[in-house]
Every structure is written in structure tokens, then in C-alpha cells.
Motif scaffolding. Structure first.
Motif, PDB file in Angstrom:
ATOM      1  N   LYS A 171      12.285   3.989  -0.507  1.00  0.00           N
ATOM      2  CA  LYS A 171      12.660   3.233   0.977  1.00  0.00           C
ATOM      3  C   LYS A 171      11.689   3.967   1.882  1.00  0.00           C
ATOM      4  CE  LYS A 171      17.603   3.016   1.124  1.00  0.00           C
ATOM      5  NZ  LYS A 171      18.591   3.224   2.295  1.00  0.00           N
ATOM      6  N   ALA A 172      10.077   4.144   1.228  1.00  0.00           N
ATOM      7  CA  ALA A 172       9.329   4.842   1.260  1.00  0.00           C
ATOM      8  C   ALA A 172       8.781   3.834   2.216  1.00  0.00           C
ATOM      9  CB  ALA A 172       8.130   4.891   0.070  1.00  0.00           C
ATOM     10  N   CYS A 173       9.406   2.781   2.051  1.00  0.00           N
ATOM     11  CA  CYS A 173       8.166   1.222   2.747  1.00  0.00           C
ATOM     12  C   CYS A 173       8.745   0.879   3.753  1.00  0.00           C
ATOM     13  CB  CYS A 173       8.205   0.136   1.950  1.00  0.00           C
ATOM     14  SG  CYS A 173      10.181  -0.374   0.921  1.00  0.00           S
ATOM     15  N   ILE A 174      10.313   0.863   4.322  1.00  0.00           N
ATOM     16  CA  ILE A 174      10.940   0.824   4.942  1.00  0.00           C
ATOM     17  C   ILE A 174      10.717   1.111   6.429  1.00  0.00           C
ATOM     18  CG2 ILE A 174      13.414   0.912   6.264  1.00  0.00           C
ATOM     19  CD1 ILE A 174      12.954  -0.549   3.764  1.00  0.00           C
ATOM     20  N   SER A 175      10.354   1.822   6.759  1.00  0.00           N
ATOM     21  CA  SER A 175       9.518   2.820   8.189  1.00  0.00           C
ATOM     22  C   SER A 175       8.011   2.389   8.867  1.00  0.00           C
ATOM     23  CB  SER A 175       9.493   4.304   8.566  1.00  0.00           C
ATOM     24  OG  SER A 175       8.651   4.659   7.699  1.00  0.00           O
ATOM     25  N   ALA A 212      10.800  -6.635   8.248  1.00  0.00           N
ATOM     26  CA  ALA A 212      11.497  -7.755   7.234  1.00  0.00           C
ATOM     27  C   ALA A 212      11.275  -6.913   6.271  1.00  0.00           C
ATOM     28  CB  ALA A 212       9.830  -8.691   6.788  1.00  0.00           C
ATOM     29  N   ILE A 213      11.132  -5.793   5.271  1.00  0.00           N
ATOM     30  CA  ILE A 213      11.112  -5.220   4.592  1.00  0.00           C
ATOM     31  C   ILE A 213      12.223  -4.619   3.955  1.00  0.00           C
ATOM     32  CG2 ILE A 213      10.329  -2.343   5.824  1.00  0.00           C
ATOM     33  CD1 ILE A 213       9.183  -4.393   2.171  1.00  0.00           C
ATOM     34  N   ASP A 214      13.533  -4.657   5.112  1.00  0.00           N
ATOM     35  CA  ASP A 214      14.300  -3.942   5.225  1.00  0.00           C
ATOM     36  C   ASP A 214      15.413  -5.271   5.202  1.00  0.00           C
ATOM     37  OD1 ASP A 214      16.075  -1.886   4.848  1.00  0.00           O
ATOM     38  OD2 ASP A 214      16.899  -2.757   7.941  1.00  0.00           O
ATOM     39  N   SER A 215      15.490  -5.815   3.660  1.00  0.00           N
ATOM     40  CA  SER A 215      16.274  -6.842   2.998  1.00  0.00           C
ATOM     41  C   SER A 215      16.720  -6.830   2.591  1.00  0.00           C
ATOM     42  CB  SER A 215      15.564  -7.872   3.460  1.00  0.00           C
ATOM     43  OG  SER A 215      14.556  -8.625   4.736  1.00  0.00           O
ATOM     44  N   TYR A 216      18.487  -6.552   1.853  1.00  0.00           N
ATOM     45  CA  TYR A 216      18.977  -6.860   1.382  1.00  0.00           C
ATOM     46  C   TYR A 216      19.318  -7.998   0.287  1.00  0.00           C
ATOM     47  CZ  TYR A 216      17.189  -2.317   1.275  1.00  0.00           C
ATOM     48  OH  TYR A 216      16.130  -1.095   1.921  1.00  0.00           O
ATOM     49  N   ARG A 217      20.118  -8.292  -0.996  1.00  0.00           N
ATOM     50  CA  ARG A 217      21.184  -8.903  -1.568  1.00  0.00           C
ATOM     51  C   ARG A 217      22.251  -8.626  -2.556  1.00  0.00           C
ATOM     52  NH1 ARG A 217      19.535 -10.865   3.322  1.00  0.00           N
ATOM     53  NH2 ARG A 217      19.558 -12.824   3.892  1.00  0.00           N
ATOM     54  N   ARG A 218      23.283  -8.821  -2.417  1.00  0.00           N
ATOM     55  CA  ARG A 218      24.046  -8.274  -3.194  1.00  0.00           C
ATOM     56  C   ARG A 218      23.383  -9.782  -4.411  1.00  0.00           C
ATOM     57  NH1 ARG A 218      26.735  -3.152  -3.505  1.00  0.00           N
ATOM     58  NH2 ARG A 218      26.570  -2.479  -1.028  1.00  0.00           N
ATOM     59  N   VAL A 219      23.593  -9.159  -5.334  1.00  0.00           N
ATOM     60  CA  VAL A 219      23.112  -9.573  -6.962  1.00  0.00           C
ATOM     61  C   VAL A 219      23.816  -9.620  -7.731  1.00  0.00           C
ATOM     62  CG1 VAL A 219      21.298 -11.039  -6.115  1.00  0.00           C
ATOM     63  CG2 VAL A 219      20.987  -9.230  -7.186  1.00  0.00           C
ATOM     64  N   ASP A 220      24.162  -9.868  -8.948  1.00  0.00           N
ATOM     65  CA  ASP A 220      24.843  -9.666 -10.458  1.00  0.00           C
ATOM     66  C   ASP A 220      23.182  -8.657 -11.361  1.00  0.00           C
ATOM     67  OD1 ASP A 220      25.236  -9.571 -12.886  1.00  0.00           O
ATOM     68  OD2 ASP A 220      25.944 -11.471 -13.155  1.00  0.00           O
ATOM     69  N   GLU A 268       0.599  -1.792  -0.118  1.00  0.00           N
ATOM     70  CA  GLU A 268      -0.293  -0.112   0.445  1.00  0.00           C
ATOM     71  C   GLU A 268       0.607   1.473   0.002  1.00  0.00           C
ATOM     72  OE1 GLU A 268      -2.208  -0.483   3.815  1.00  0.00           O
ATOM     73  OE2 GLU A 268      -3.584  -1.831   2.562  1.00  0.00           O
ATOM     74  N   THR A 269       1.843   0.993   1.085  1.00  0.00           N
ATOM     75  CA  THR A 269       2.808   2.579   0.638  1.00  0.00           C
ATOM     76  C   THR A 269       3.343   2.683  -0.670  1.00  0.00           C
ATOM     77  OG1 THR A 269       3.196   2.128   3.288  1.00  0.00           O
ATOM     78  CG2 THR A 269       4.835   3.260   2.043  1.00  0.00           C
ATOM     79  N   CYS A 270       4.385   1.484  -1.083  1.00  0.00           N
ATOM     80  CA  CYS A 270       4.747   2.200  -2.250  1.00  0.00           C
ATOM     81  C   CYS A 270       4.781   2.412  -4.092  1.00  0.00           C
ATOM     82  CB  CYS A 270       5.230   0.843  -2.843  1.00  0.00           C
ATOM     83  SG  CYS A 270       6.794   0.584  -4.266  1.00  0.00           S
ATOM     84  N   PRO A 271       4.964   3.643  -3.907  1.00  0.00           N
ATOM     85  CA  PRO A 271       4.571   4.902  -5.051  1.00  0.00           C
ATOM     86  C   PRO A 271       4.358   4.781  -6.190  1.00  0.00           C
ATOM     87  CG  PRO A 271       6.826   5.295  -4.184  1.00  0.00           C
ATOM     88  CD  PRO A 271       6.882   3.921  -2.644  1.00  0.00           C
ATOM     89  N   VAL A 272       5.809   3.240  -6.965  1.00  0.00           N
ATOM     90  CA  VAL A 272       5.508   3.088  -7.397  1.00  0.00           C
ATOM     91  C   VAL A 272       5.178   1.648  -8.077  1.00  0.00           C
ATOM     92  CG1 VAL A 272       8.172   4.093  -8.273  1.00  0.00           C
ATOM     93  CG2 VAL A 272       7.819   2.061  -6.886  1.00  0.00           C
ATOM     94  N   ASP A 273       4.429   1.227  -6.800  1.00  0.00           N
ATOM     95  CA  ASP A 273       4.360  -0.310  -7.254  1.00  0.00           C
ATOM     96  C   ASP A 273       4.726  -1.267  -7.503  1.00  0.00           C
ATOM     97  OD1 ASP A 273       0.876   0.586  -6.524  1.00  0.00           O
ATOM     98  OD2 ASP A 273       1.418   1.632  -9.269  1.00  0.00           O
ATOM     99  N   ALA A 274       6.088  -1.476  -7.037  1.00  0.00           N
ATOM    100  CA  ALA A 274       7.134  -2.169  -7.289  1.00  0.00           C
ATOM    101  C   ALA A 274       7.170  -3.909  -6.193  1.00  0.00           C
ATOM    102  CB  ALA A 274       8.257  -2.052  -7.098  1.00  0.00           C
ATOM    103  N   ILE A 275       5.757  -3.827  -4.753  1.00  0.00           N
ATOM    104  CA  ILE A 275       5.747  -4.613  -4.401  1.00  0.00           C
ATOM    105  C   ILE A 275       4.426  -5.195  -4.705  1.00  0.00           C
ATOM    106  CG2 ILE A 275       5.351  -6.073  -2.603  1.00  0.00           C
ATOM    107  CD1 ILE A 275       7.024  -3.371  -1.178  1.00  0.00           C
ATOM    108  N   THR A 276       4.580  -6.427  -5.232  1.00  0.00           N
ATOM    109  CA  THR A 276       3.183  -7.796  -4.925  1.00  0.00           C
ATOM    110  C   THR A 276       3.291  -8.685  -4.506  1.00  0.00           C
ATOM    111  OG1 THR A 276       1.790  -8.510  -7.182  1.00  0.00           O
ATOM    112  CG2 THR A 276       4.172  -9.110  -6.956  1.00  0.00           C
TER     113      THR A 276
END
Length: 418
Positions: free
Chosen positions: A63-67, A73-81, A38-46
Motif C-alpha cells: 500500500k505504499a502507492c495508495i496515499s 484511482a490506485i485504491d481499487s480491488y476486485r475479488r478473483v480466483d 515511481e512510488t512502488c518499491p517492488v516495481d509491480a506497476i507498469t
């Protein structure tokens, strides 16, 4: 033309991998509340019936969805190619996040330059940031920043040291209300003092170790405690008024404070049953030790085992934070060893002196593969503690350098000194 096509293909094959941070959602923590979508301004989350996921090609890392996320749970990242990120289909199948094998796995969040500088100074004694204990809980880092801080309300400000003591140390309680600010024992947060310095620039953030366990200063409440010393002189005794320490120590109930963080991925307590903790500290370096001790005290009925040993130094008893509550803890719960360096009529005793006096105990804990060591306080204590450990080891048939290497390799030696 055939040559050109093959050459282009060869260049693509040999092109260096471009690593990027892919924003993900931890399925083990997510409660599927739909706040992030609901928070994501660009509809990147489904989402599907199983997981909430982030579309790599759509996410702008704003990062609008973080706080708003209540669990972190939303504050998770992985390094990828960059050319082969985790697909939506992959994420829908996950029960847990994949292991992060990238070069910044231990510090995935973006850390402000000033925070990184302070951390580098604090962890120099262990050779820089170290890995946390293998059983430490997952830390969340950098949820709130200088441009997007959290607002906390002061609900307590109690002076810990005696009124006639030469140092004023305060116990500050901050409540975050409905804002999720998850912290672990050993982590720190940043306070943003209001106003500007003499050059007209905003004051730098100051870091303070959290002095309360992960479930809050008051269990079940969304609050944290800090241990703050009012700075009125520098290390040489010259008069100087600490900008942030005086600001924090002067706070009243109901005041609002701007907070960054949390920070810290190394100085975390072990969580597996049977793990022992040796804590060595001076002054406000007791903050993370109090958090770890209180975590264990609240879980004492679980009989998880593992020893607690505290070596705590101050000038005089009146300047020792939490002296009263410490004296009420049972001896079979924690082995307390105090050192005072300025008691009239008595010889100066520092934490390293008490370590030597308790050589048998210290040697036994150093041999224990489930013992984790934490050192926090003034940087000047490091050399004395190191010498004391070396002396204890020599007297008990061990080589301190060899022991220290083993402690570091197994993430059992953690230093934060300033």
C-alpha cells in the motif's frame, strides 16, 4: 500410473476456489501521472500508452502507492480466483474496471476491527450494512490506517450552539494540504486521539461523519468539516469526559490531527436527477444531512429536481447545530421540520411527532420510487420513527413492513444511529 495421474487431475478440478483481493487501478479515474509507478518499491506497476496496471504476481500489497495517488484511482480491488487473476493484457484493454462479484464487493478495503464494530452498531437498524443508492458515486475506503494515518491541519473551530446551551457542538474544519483524502456525502473519518488509556493502551479511533460536500467545506480546497459534540456526560447523565470529543473541540487553528479513513460504502446520497431525499436526524446526526443539503444547494442552478425534506430534533433551538444557516434556506429548496423536546411552557415534540404532523408529505415521499430515506442520530430515535412511519402508512392505505422491505430491496433506506 495412469490411475494416479487421473486422480490427481480430479482433485485439482474439485479443489475449492481460493478468492483473493487483486490490486487494480481504475482507468476511468487515473490521470496517468506516473506517481504510483515511481512510488512502488517492488516495481509491480507498469503502463502502456493507454493504462497503468498492477502486476498481480509482483504486488506485495504494501500500500505504499495508495496515499501519494492524487485521485484515489490506485485504491481499487476486485475479488478473483487466485489461479486466474486479471492479466496485464486484460488490464491494458480496460476502459473501466470489471464489476466486482465477490462476497466482499461492497466493502473491498480492509476495515480495522474497531471501525467495523462501530459500523455494525450504527447500521443495526437497517439490518446491517446495505448497498448504496444505484446512482451514488464510487466511495473510496480505508486509504489511511492506524499505522499509516493522514495528517490534517485544523483551519477552523467554531462553536455552533449557544454559549449558554447545555451541549457544546463544534464545527471543525480539517485541511489535508497535498494529501488526497476523497470523501463523499455520508462517509465518515476516524480521528486518532493522542495518548493512552488507564491500561496504558493507545486510545481507540473515534468516527465522525463528514459534514461537508465532496468538493470540500470551501469549494476547491482539500478540506472537510466535522460536527462534534463535546461529551461531558453519558446517556444516563453521569459525568464522563469524552476522550476524543474534548480533544477535537479543544483544537486550535494550526494544530495537526491524525486521521484514518475515509469509511462508509452505504450511507451515500443518490446522484441521479429527480431523486428526492428525506432526512431524519437529531443533534450531530445532522452532519451527513448538512453535507447532502450543501451538495444540492451548490448545484441548485442545474435544476436537477427532486425534493429535500428534513426532520431535525433537538432539546431547544439553542442546541440545534446549523440553526441559523438552515433558516436562510428557501422553502422551495428544502422542506424543514424542526422538533424541540425541552422548550419551557411547550409540549415535548420529537421528530416522530413531526413526521405524524406531516403525514401527507411523508406518505407521498414513501410512495415515490425516487425517494431515499436517511436516519442518523441517537439509537433511541429508531423505535419512535418506525412507529410514526407505520402510523402514516396505515392512514394512507399502505403497510409499513411491505413499504420498508421495498425500500431496503432498492437501497433507499439507510440508518446510522449510535
Amino acid at each position: 500410473m495412469l490411475f494416479d495421474s487421473g486422480h490427481a487431475g480430479l482433485n485439482k478440478m474439485n479443489a475449492p476456489t481460493e478468492l483473493v483481493r487483486q490490486h487494480l487501478i481504475d482507468p476511468e479515474i487515473c490521470i496517468r501521472c506516473n506517481t504510483c509507478e515511481e512510488t512502488c518499491p517492488v516495481d509491480a506497476i507498469t503502463h502502456d500508452a493507454r493504462n497503468y496496471v498492477v502486476r498481480f504476481e509482483v504486488c506485495e500489497n504494501c500500500k505504499a502507492c495508495i496515499s501519494p495517488c492524487p485521485t484515489g484511482a490506485i485504491d481499487s480491488y476486485r475479488r478473483v480466483d487466485k489461479s486466474t487473476p486479471h492479466s496485464i493484457e486484460e488490464q491494458f484493454r480496460w476502459d473501466s474496471l470489471p464489476q466486482d462479484t465477490g462476497p466482499d464487493a461492497a466493502q473491498s478495503a480492509e476495515i480495522p476491527e474497531e471501525v467495523a464494530r462501530i459500523t455494525e452498531i450504527a447500521t443495526a437498524g437497517q439490518g446491517g450494512p446495505a448497498l448504496p443508492p444505484w446512482s451514488a458515486a464510487h466511495p473510496y475506503v480505508g486509504l489511511f490506517t492506524l499505522t499509516r494515518p493522514a495528517t490534517a491541519t485544523v483551519t477552523g473551530n467554531h462553536r455552533l450552539t449557544a454559549e449558554d446551551a447545555s451541549s457544546a457542538v463544534h464545527h471543525i474544519v480539517l485541511d489535508f494540504g497535498q494529501t488526497a483524502f476523497p470523501v463523499l456525502e455520508g462517509q465518515s473519518l476516524g480521528i486518532i486521539p493522542p495518548g493512552q488509556d488507564s491500561s496504558g493502551r493507545a486510545h481507540h479511533v473515534r468516527l465522525y461523519s463528514v459534514a461537508s460536500p465532496r468538493n470540500g467545506e470551501r469549494p476547491g480546497y482539500n478540506n472537510v468539516a466535522l460536527t462534534v459534540k463535546r461529551v461531558l456526560a453519558d446517556h444516563e447523565g453521569h459525568p464522563v469526559r469524552g476522550v476524543c470529543s474534548n480533544y477535537v473541540c479543544d483544537l486550535k487553528k494550526g494544530n495537526k490531527v491524525q486521521v484514518m479513513g475515509p469509511y462508509g460504502t452505504s450511507f451515500l446520497m443518490p446522484n441521479h436527477p429527480g431523486s428526492s431525499i428525506m432526512m431524519i436526524c437529531t443533534g450531530t446526526g445532522s452532519a451527513p444531512m448538512r453535507a447532502m443539503t450543501e451538495r444540492r444547494r451548490r448545484r441548485i442552478a442545474l435544476k436537477e429536481g427532486g425534493e429535500l425534506a428534513l426532520f431535525f430534533g433537538a432539546r431547544v433551538p439553542a442546541e440545534l447545530p446549523y440553526f441559523g444557516p438552515l433558516m436562510k434556506l428557501p422553502g422551495d429548496f428544502i422542506d424543514i421540520n424542526l422538533a424541540f423536546s425541552r422548550v419551557p411552557g411547550q409540549p415535548k415534540r420529537y421528530v416522530q411527532d413531526v413526521i405524524r404532523e406531516r403525514a401527507e408529505k411523508v406518505a407521498a415521499m414513501l410512495r415515490d420510487e425516487n425517494c431515499y430515506i436517511y436516519i442518523c442520530g441517537l439509537k433511541g430515535m429508531e423505535a419512535g420513527v418506525n412507529d410514526a412511519f407505520a402510523e402514516v402508512c396505515r392512514a394512507h392505505g399502505m403497510d409499513w413492513n411491505t413499504v420498508l422491505d421495498g425500500l431496503k430491496q432498492t437501497s433507499r433506506y439507510h440508518v446510522e444511529t449510535y
